[in-house]
Scaffold this active site. Structure first.
Site, PDB file in Angstrom:
ATOM      1  N   ASP A 152       0.814  -1.223   0.000  1.00 23.18           N
ATOM      2  CA  ASP A 152       0.000   0.000   0.000  1.00 23.18           C
ATOM      3  C   ASP A 152       0.843   1.266   0.000  1.00 23.18           C
ATOM      4  OD1 ASP A 152       0.977  -0.455   2.551  1.00 23.18           O
ATOM      5  OD2 ASP A 152      -0.968  -0.941   3.414  1.00 23.18           O
ATOM      6  N   ASP A 188      -7.209  -3.203  14.394  1.00 17.16           N
ATOM      7  CA  ASP A 188      -8.612  -3.493  14.066  1.00 17.16           C
ATOM      8  C   ASP A 188      -8.738  -4.705  13.139  1.00 17.16           C
ATOM      9  OD1 ASP A 188      -7.628  -2.472  11.708  1.00 17.16           O
ATOM     10  OD2 ASP A 188      -9.027  -0.790  11.569  1.00 17.16           O
ATOM     11  N   GLU A 215      -9.505  -2.149   5.528  1.00 25.20           N
ATOM     12  CA  GLU A 215     -10.144  -1.893   6.812  1.00 25.20           C
ATOM     13  C   GLU A 215     -11.363  -2.800   7.001  1.00 25.20           C
ATOM     14  OE1 GLU A 215      -8.562  -0.242   8.831  1.00 25.20           O
ATOM     15  OE2 GLU A 215      -8.052   1.798   8.252  1.00 25.20           O
ATOM     16  N   HIS A 240      -7.021  -5.194  10.275  1.00 26.07           N
ATOM     17  CA  HIS A 240      -6.813  -4.979   8.840  1.00 26.07           C
ATOM     18  C   HIS A 240      -5.501  -5.605   8.362  1.00 26.07           C
ATOM     19  CE1 HIS A 240      -4.757  -0.902   9.832  1.00 26.07           C
ATOM     20  NE2 HIS A 240      -3.845  -1.581   9.199  1.00 26.07           N
TER      21      HIS A 240
HETATM   22  C1  GLP Z   1      -0.379  -0.065   8.522  1.00 26.71           C
HETATM   23  C2  GLP Z   1       0.019  -0.878   7.299  1.00 26.71           C
HETATM   24  C3  GLP Z   1      -0.186  -2.357   7.556  1.00 26.71           C
HETATM   25  C4  GLP Z   1       0.461  -2.751   8.866  1.00 26.71           C
HETATM   26  C5  GLP Z   1      -0.184  -1.996   9.992  1.00 26.71           C
HETATM   27  C6  GLP Z   1       0.374  -2.352  11.348  1.00 26.71           C
HETATM   28  O1  GLP Z   1      -1.722   0.146   8.614  1.00 26.71           O
HETATM   29  N1  GLP Z   1      -0.713  -0.491   6.146  1.00 26.71           N
HETATM   30  O2  GLP Z   1       0.376  -3.101   6.475  1.00 26.71           O
HETATM   31  O3  GLP Z   1       0.340  -4.133   9.072  1.00 26.71           O
HETATM   32  O4  GLP Z   1       0.052  -0.622   9.750  1.00 26.71           O
HETATM   33  O5  GLP Z   1       1.456  -1.533  11.643  1.00 26.71           O
HETATM   34  P1  GLP Z   1       2.521  -1.812  12.766  1.00 26.71           P
HETATM   35  O6  GLP Z   1       3.365  -2.929  12.244  1.00 26.71           O
HETATM   36  O7  GLP Z   1       3.300  -0.543  12.865  1.00 26.71           O
HETATM   37  O8  GLP Z   1       1.790  -2.159  13.987  1.00 26.71           O
END
Ligand code: GLP
Length: 260
Positions: A67, A136, A143, A138
């Site tokens: 993304d 959440d 989402e 995702h």
């Molecule tokens: C963002 C990314 C996800 C990732 C998530 C969790 O939303 N788009 O791909 O898994 O964050 O982030 P973190 O690893 O910092 O907890």
């Protein structure tokens, strides 16, 4: 779904790095699906070390990130392109033309999304995809309530995701509201998926993903339908799983031919 519980994030990240490294050694043209966020950072560091100390060769590897934020150019310090350069690509011998992220500055979002899908197909699909998980539930930026058969497209971020990711920005007001993300069906086409989750804050989402019902309210729960997923956890992220003992039992009794 295989669930592996490690004593800490470092051990889990080293294991995940080995998964990636073994595949690249086996097939030089491996196509990697990559994620951002704090979770895969140690894995990227370990893979960079494997490149520097053991010559792990990324020269023929292609990468596709999950993304990108809409409205941030690749050189913006909070863009995922910048994040990937700083934390991974600048430390390995990957060719810039083999690196792919959705273009957050595109004037034509649907066309960019379509082209992203086509680019993945053109190189033969993703061999191994790393995922984190949002608090959440995702994956990528899909989402809750995302279509489980979605393809790469624009999404609006939830307030919770903006709050979670605000730590990378000067303030929450700077977090873009929109992103381009691979869809859930796009992610599900990866041949192998390695989902990482660390820390207590992820425990509720992990428990719903692994042991809860399949639901668009927990997009990661779709991974229950994937034939080749490993969920790599530290003890805290695993703390709300009820079949804890069984996951240890599977790991301890794994036949040698199934090990890395
Ligand atoms: C963002 C990314 C996800 C990732 C998530 C969790 O939303 N788009 O791909 O898994 O964050 O982030 P973190 O690893 O910092 O907890």
């Amino acid at each position: 779904m295989e669930v592996l519980i490690f004593n800490n994030e470092t051990a889990a990240s080293e294991y995940a790095a080995q998964e990636f490294s073994k595949r690249i050694q086996h097939k030089a043209t491996t196509v990697l699906g990559l994620a951002t966020g704090s979770t895969p950072l140690k894995m990227y560091r370990e893979l960079s070390l494997l490149h520097q100390s053991e010559g792990l060769d990324f020269s023929k590897v292609n990468t596709f990130n999950l993304d990108e934020y809409i409205g941030l150019s690749g050189d913006h310090p909070c863009s995922y392109k910048h994040f990937m350069n700083e934390n991974f690509f600048n430390h390995i011998n990957i060719s810039e033309s083999n690196v792919h992220l959705p273009d957050g500055m595109t004037k034509d979002v649907p066309k960019t999304c379509q082209e992203y899908e086509e680019a993945i197909k053109k190189v033969g699909g993703i061999d191994i995809q790393v995922l984190g998980i949002g608090s959440d539930g995702h994956i990528g930026f899909n989402e809750p309530t995302s279509s489980l058969s979605s393809r790469t497209r624009i999404k609006t971020l939830t307030k919770k995701t903006c709050e979670d990711n605000a730590r990378f920005f000067n303030s929450i007001d700077e977090v873009p509201r929109h992103c381009i993300t691979m869809g859930i069906a796009t992610i599900m086409e990866a041949r192998r998926i390695v989902l990482l989750a660390f820390g207590e804050a992820k425990a509720p989402a992990v428990s719903k993903m692994v042991e809860g019902p399949l639901s668009a309210m927990v997009p990661a729960s779709i991974l229950q339908m994937h034939p080749n997923v490993v969920v790599v956890l530290d003890r805290s992220a695993a703390s709300k799983l009820s079949h804890h003992d069984y996951y240890y039992r599977v790991a301890t009794n794994k036949p040698n031919w199934q090990r890395l």
